[in-house]
Design an enzyme around this catalytic site. Structure first.
Site, PDB file in Angstrom:
ATOM      1  N   TYR A  31       1.815  11.102   4.193  1.00  0.00           N
ATOM      2  CA  TYR A  31       3.171  11.434   4.648  1.00  0.00           C
ATOM      3  C   TYR A  31       4.208  10.893   3.680  1.00  0.00           C
ATOM      4  CZ  TYR A  31       4.119   6.627   6.128  1.00  0.00           C
ATOM      5  OH  TYR A  31       4.355   5.282   6.122  1.00  0.00           O
ATOM      6  N   ARG A  50       4.947  10.746  -5.519  1.00  0.00           N
ATOM      7  CA  ARG A  50       4.083   9.833  -4.750  1.00  0.00           C
ATOM      8  C   ARG A  50       3.221  10.618  -3.756  1.00  0.00           C
ATOM      9  NH1 ARG A  50       6.926   5.047  -1.448  1.00  0.00           N
ATOM     10  NH2 ARG A  50       7.554   6.767  -0.098  1.00  0.00           N
ATOM     11  N   ARG A  98     -15.772  17.507  14.185  1.00  0.00           N
ATOM     12  CA  ARG A  98     -15.704  16.093  13.837  1.00  0.00           C
ATOM     13  C   ARG A  98     -16.956  15.611  13.093  1.00  0.00           C
ATOM     14  NH1 ARG A  98     -16.665  10.947  15.438  1.00  0.00           N
ATOM     15  NH2 ARG A  98     -14.932   9.488  15.067  1.00  0.00           N
ATOM     16  N   HIS A 100     -17.505  12.642   9.652  1.00  0.00           N
ATOM     17  CA  HIS A 100     -16.667  11.782   8.808  1.00  0.00           C
ATOM     18  C   HIS A 100     -16.406  12.345   7.411  1.00  0.00           C
ATOM     19  CE1 HIS A 100     -17.355   9.090  12.090  1.00  0.00           C
ATOM     20  NE2 HIS A 100     -16.697   8.102  11.517  1.00  0.00           N
ATOM     21  N   LYS A 144      -0.140   6.562   0.544  1.00  0.00           N
ATOM     22  CA  LYS A 144       0.722   6.588   1.738  1.00  0.00           C
ATOM     23  C   LYS A 144       0.026   7.407   2.815  1.00  0.00           C
ATOM     24  CE  LYS A 144       5.682   6.819   2.728  1.00  0.00           C
ATOM     25  NZ  LYS A 144       5.768   5.575   3.485  1.00  0.00           N
ATOM     26  N   GLU A 176       3.832  -7.423   0.871  1.00  0.00           N
ATOM     27  CA  GLU A 176       5.043  -6.662   1.215  1.00  0.00           C
ATOM     28  C   GLU A 176       5.270  -6.873   2.707  1.00  0.00           C
ATOM     29  OE1 GLU A 176       4.468  -2.418   0.607  1.00  0.00           O
ATOM     30  OE2 GLU A 176       2.439  -2.505   1.375  1.00  0.00           O
ATOM     31  N   LEU A 200       2.623  -0.670  -1.393  1.00  0.00           N
ATOM     32  CA  LEU A 200       3.080   0.704  -1.593  1.00  0.00           C
ATOM     33  C   LEU A 200       4.116   0.704  -2.714  1.00  0.00           C
ATOM     34  CD1 LEU A 200       2.965   3.636  -0.342  1.00  0.00           C
ATOM     35  CD2 LEU A 200       5.123   3.041   0.749  1.00  0.00           C
TER      36      LEU A 200
HETATM   37  N1  PMP Z   1       5.841  -0.636   2.150  1.00  0.00           N
HETATM   38  C1  PMP Z   1       5.423  -0.098   3.311  1.00  0.00           C
HETATM   39  C2  PMP Z   1       4.185  -0.621   3.940  1.00  0.00           C
HETATM   40  C3  PMP Z   1       6.150   0.945   3.909  1.00  0.00           C
HETATM   41  O1  PMP Z   1       5.720   1.509   5.052  1.00  0.00           O
HETATM   42  C4  PMP Z   1       7.348   1.394   3.295  1.00  0.00           C
HETATM   43  C5  PMP Z   1       8.162   2.493   3.933  1.00  0.00           C
HETATM   44  N2  PMP Z   1       7.505   3.711   3.857  1.00  0.00           N
HETATM   45  C6  PMP Z   1       7.753   0.796   2.101  1.00  0.00           C
HETATM   46  C7  PMP Z   1       6.971  -0.219   1.553  1.00  0.00           C
HETATM   47  C8  PMP Z   1       8.998   1.233   1.395  1.00  0.00           C
HETATM   48  O2  PMP Z   1       8.834   2.500   0.828  1.00  0.00           O
HETATM   49  P1  PMP Z   1      10.102   3.433   0.518  1.00  0.00           P
HETATM   50  O3  PMP Z   1      11.069   2.584  -0.239  1.00  0.00           O
HETATM   51  O4  PMP Z   1       9.537   4.532  -0.293  1.00  0.00           O
HETATM   52  O5  PMP Z   1      10.653   3.860   1.838  1.00  0.00           O
END
Ligand code: PMP
Length: 281
Positions: A31, A50, A98, A100, A144, A176, A200
């Site tokens: 997403y 991304r 279903r 895997h 993501k 993060e 991310l």
């Molecule tokens: N890290 C995580 C785990 C997130 O879910 C997000 C938000 N999607 C971010 C960082 C920040 O990403 P962005 O700046 O692209 O929104």
């Protein structure tokens, strides 16, 4: 409300998600969330890149949606009369009995997208408090993917602790936060976890790195410990929802002087200047 459904814009009520959609059963999908300012998509190219990288990492085909994705999202924005807000879109591997492993015979991936107007009655906080929590996520959070349960659990823990955000600690270091990237400031230098499979590659993080370079702020992309986090002069988080937001307290420990620091404020100002031609006055 109209939503994006593969290559069409349809009424939200008219679509049916198959219970055997792999996104529904396995979280097998990806997403993006992109901010909309004055009807325009902010940093579209970076989000799109991304999205394609996440799809490629999971071998989900984007062939059928690539060409019209941006124009369809623009139509969606117009049809829902969104000036400021965001678009959420996701792509699942598709529907199959279903099992895997990926379906032997390729099935069409399923794209859905919806826009939300900025909630002016409930603006994001001007500063945040946070807790730390163990980073129990998998080792490919650079993808993501729809698998966000550890993030949901961490955010729930934060809410139950009466704070806004949960900061992940893996092997003693800060990675993060549950829905944002994290920066610390110490002696005028910015610190943040390096880009790898443990965070991310946030688009807002990318923008902040560009702004920091324009403001001649030194950036050190190096992992640091929870103890170092508590001792930062300033801490802030970045994401598409808040852009830059100061974190003034972590695990009930005050950060710096307990209010938004000067470097955080300078980045927030630079960010809003970047957006100002895009925001209607
Ligand atoms: N890290 C995580 C785990 C997130 O879910 C997000 C938000 N999607 C971010 C960082 C920040 O990403 P962005 O700046 O692209 O929104």
């Amino acid at each position: 409300m109209n939503i994006l459904w593969n290559d069409q814009i349809v009424a939200k009520e008219s679509i049916i998600i198959d219970p055997e959609d792999r996104g529904y059963q396995f979280g097998d999908g990806i997403y993006e969330v992109v901010a909309i300012y004055n009807g325009e998509l902010f940093e579209w190219e970076a989000h799109y890149e991304r999205f394609l990288r996440s799809a490629a990492a999971l071998s989900i085909s984007t062939q059928h949606i690539i060409e019209k994705l941006k124009s369809n999202i623009h139509t969606l924005i117009e049809e829902n009369s969104v000036e400021d807000g965001y678009v959420y879109f996701q792509l699942t591997r598709g529907t199959a009995p279903r099992f895997h492993a990926y379906p032997a015979e390729a099935v069409p991936p399923v794209l859905t997208g919806l826009v939300k107007k900025k909630d002016t009655t409930n603006p994001p906080p001007s500063s945040m408090k946070a807790i730390t929590t163990e980073d129990i996520r998998w080792l490919r959070v650079d993808i993501k993917s729809l698998n966000l349960l550890p993030n949901c659990m961490a955010k729930q823990k934060a809410i139950e602790a009466g704070v806004h955000e949960a900061i992940f600690i893996r092997d003693q270091v800060v990675t993060e936060a549950s829905s944002s990237n994290l920066f610390g400031v110490k002696n005028g230098k910015l610190y943040t976890h390096p880009l790898n499979h443990l965070i991310l590659n946030g688009i807002t993080r990318q923008v902040v790195l560009r702004l920091a370079s324009q403001l001649n702020l030194p950036v050190i992309e190096e992992a640091f410990t929870k103890e170092a986090l508590y001792l930062m002069d300033e801490v802030f988080i970045t994401n598409t929802g808040v852009n830059v937001c100061p974190v003034t307290e972590i695990d009930a420990t005050q950060i710096g002087n307990g209010s938004c620091g000067v470097i955080t404020a300078s980045l927030m100002k630079a960010f809003s200047e970047l957006l100002s031609p895009k925001i209607k006055v």
